[in-house]
Design a protein around this motif. Structure first.
Motif, short mmCIF file in Angstrom:
data_model
loop_
_atom_site.label_atom_id
_atom_site.label_comp_id
_atom_site.label_asym_id
_atom_site.label_seq_id
_atom_site.Cartn_x
_atom_site.Cartn_y
_atom_site.Cartn_z
N LEU A 234 0.72 -0.97 0.05
CA LEU A 234 0.10 0.05 0.15
C LEU A 234 0.81 1.21 -0.18
CD1 LEU A 234 -2.92 -1.02 2.36
CD2 LEU A 234 -3.16 -0.63 -0.01
N VAL A 235 1.85 1.21 0.89
CA VAL A 235 3.08 2.51 0.77
C VAL A 235 3.22 2.53 -0.55
CG1 VAL A 235 5.20 3.24 1.52
CG2 VAL A 235 3.64 2.26 3.20
N VAL A 236 3.75 1.75 -1.45
CA VAL A 236 4.27 1.73 -2.93
C VAL A 236 3.28 2.24 -3.77
CG1 VAL A 236 5.07 0.41 -4.77
CG2 VAL A 236 5.93 0.12 -2.52
N MET A 237 1.93 1.51 -3.68
CA MET A 237 0.82 2.29 -4.25
C MET A 237 0.41 3.59 -3.87
SD MET A 237 -1.67 -1.31 -4.20
CE MET A 237 -2.64 -0.64 -5.66
N ASP A 238 0.57 3.70 -2.90
CA ASP A 238 0.29 5.35 -2.32
C ASP A 238 1.24 6.35 -3.16
OD1 ASP A 238 -1.37 6.97 -0.80
OD2 ASP A 238 0.10 7.16 0.59
N ALA A 239 2.76 5.70 -3.18
CA ALA A 239 3.54 6.71 -3.60
C ALA A 239 3.29 6.72 -5.19
CB ALA A 239 5.02 5.83 -3.29
N ALA A 240 2.77 5.58 -5.72
CA ALA A 240 2.38 5.92 -7.31
C ALA A 240 0.96 6.44 -7.67
CB ALA A 240 2.55 4.44 -7.89
N GLY A 241 0.37 6.75 -6.39
CA GLY A 241 -0.74 7.50 -6.74
C GLY A 241 -2.12 6.26 -7.16
N GLN A 242 -1.95 5.25 -6.53
CA GLN A 242 -2.86 4.30 -6.97
C GLN A 242 -3.54 3.60 -5.70
OE1 GLN A 242 -3.80 3.11 -9.67
NE2 GLN A 242 -2.49 4.72 -10.62
N SER A 243 -3.41 4.52 -4.57
CA SER A 243 -3.87 3.85 -3.28
C SER A 243 -5.35 3.49 -3.24
CB SER A 243 -3.60 4.65 -2.02
OG SER A 243 -4.07 5.92 -2.26
N GLU A 244 -6.07 4.13 -4.14
CA GLU A 244 -7.57 3.93 -4.15
C GLU A 244 -7.90 2.73 -4.84
OE1 GLU A 244 -10.84 6.05 -6.86
OE2 GLU A 244 -9.92 7.24 -5.68
N ARG A 245 -6.98 2.17 -5.58
CA ARG A 245 -7.23 0.63 -6.06
C ARG A 245 -7.21 -0.28 -5.03
NH1 ARG A 245 -7.68 1.32 -11.57
NH2 ARG A 245 -7.01 3.02 -12.47
N ALA A 246 -6.44 -0.06 -4.25
CA ALA A 246 -6.30 -1.05 -2.77
C ALA A 246 -7.03 -0.83 -1.55
CB ALA A 246 -4.79 -1.30 -2.93
N PHE A 247 -7.71 -1.57 -1.33
CA PHE A 247 -8.54 -1.53 -0.04
C PHE A 247 -9.42 -0.34 0.00
CE2 PHE A 247 -4.89 -4.09 0.84
CZ PHE A 247 -5.32 -5.49 1.40
N GLY A 248 -9.50 0.35 -0.94
CA GLY A 248 -10.44 1.27 -0.91
C GLY A 248 -10.07 2.68 -0.49
N PHE A 249 -8.77 2.79 -0.21
CA PHE A 249 -8.38 4.03 0.39
C PHE A 249 -8.32 5.23 -0.68
CE2 PHE A 249 -5.86 0.81 2.91
CZ PHE A 249 -5.94 1.36 4.09
N GLU A 250 -8.53 6.33 -0.09
CA GLU A 250 -8.84 7.68 -0.93
C GLU A 250 -7.47 7.83 -1.40
OE1 GLU A 250 -9.54 12.26 0.39
OE2 GLU A 250 -11.04 10.68 1.34
N GLU A 251 -7.49 8.24 -2.46
CA GLU A 251 -6.10 8.53 -3.21
C GLU A 251 -5.84 9.97 -2.71
OE1 GLU A 251 -4.29 9.18 -7.55
OE2 GLU A 251 -5.98 7.76 -7.23
N GLN A 252 -4.48 10.01 -2.37
CA GLN A 252 -3.96 11.57 -1.96
C GLN A 252 -2.77 11.67 -2.75
OE1 GLN A 252 -3.07 11.57 2.39
NE2 GLN A 252 -5.46 11.04 2.72
N GLN A 253 -2.08 12.74 -2.59
CA GLN A 253 -0.77 12.97 -3.42
C GLN A 253 0.27 12.04 -3.06
OE1 GLN A 253 0.29 16.86 -2.53
NE2 GLN A 253 -1.30 18.11 -3.35
N SER A 254 1.13 11.76 -4.08
CA SER A 254 2.16 10.85 -3.87
C SER A 254 3.29 11.50 -2.80
CB SER A 254 3.03 10.85 -5.28
OG SER A 254 3.45 11.83 -5.48
N ILE A 255 3.87 10.30 -2.41
CA ILE A 255 4.92 10.81 -1.30
C ILE A 255 6.14 11.44 -1.80
CG2 ILE A 255 6.51 9.64 0.16
CD1 ILE A 255 4.75 7.05 0.39
#
Length: 179
Positions: free
Chosen positions: A158-179
């Motif tokens: 999820l940290v990697v997906m969040d950094a790539a701007g893809q967190s919404e696709r995993a576990f339904g997390f709201e997408e935020q700005q990349s790390i």
């Protein structure tokens, strides 16, 4: 603590903050020394070499992350895995932890390229985080150690997906700005 050790600790905190602010790419001696209010020669005097300084700073940052995690989430089992993941990801997405995450991704990139200092550091960080997670594994998990490593894999993904701007696709997390 003697004066030399106290000065070394002050430099360590300043250089660690520099790396959190600028990353490992700007981890050359002169900018780090400037941030610490000293010279590059004094950093070498206190830490032996640039490599030893970086290794010491990364160990220090690992300890700081663990302390911050301990303060933020007490050592009690979560009620279930989705709650654990959501709580930990919400924490890791705060400004303080985003700085650590950015450096973590740089450590992984350098470890993947075969740099042994970074591989050693990455292994240490993962063991520290797995140990931390083991205390918080939801009740009912038979093998708490294995469950902690599974949680670690999910969170790291999820940290990697969040950094790539893809967190919404995993576990339904709201997408935020990349790390």
């Amino acid at each position: 603590m003697d004066a030399r050790q106290e000065k070394r600790n002050q430099l360590l905190y300043a250089v660690a903050d520099h790396i959190l602010d600028h990353g490992l790419l700007d981890a050359s001696l002169r900018p780090m020394a400037r941030t610490a209010g000293t010279s590059d020669r004094m950093l070498i005097y206190h830490f032996g070499s640039r490599e030893q300084l970086i290794e010491t700073v990364l160990e220090h940052l690992t300890d700081r992350v663990k302390e911050s995690l301990d303060l933020a989430l007490p050592a009690m089992p979560f009620k279930d895995r989705p709650t654990a993941i959501a709580s930990i990801m919400n924490l890791l997405r705060t400004p303080e932890f985003r700085r650590f995450n950015a450096v973590w991704l740089e450590i992984l990139a350098k470890a993947a390229s075969g740099k042994e200092t970074y591989r050693k550091t990455a292994r240490r960080i993962m063991v520290v985080f797995a140990d931390w997670l083991e205390q918080r594994v939801p009740k009912g998990e038979e093998d708490r150690r294995a469950a902690a490593w599974t949680l670690l894999a999910q969170i790291e993904g999820l940290v990697v997906m969040d950094a790539a701007g893809q967190s919404e696709r995993a576990f339904g997390f709201e997408e935020q700005q990349s790390i």
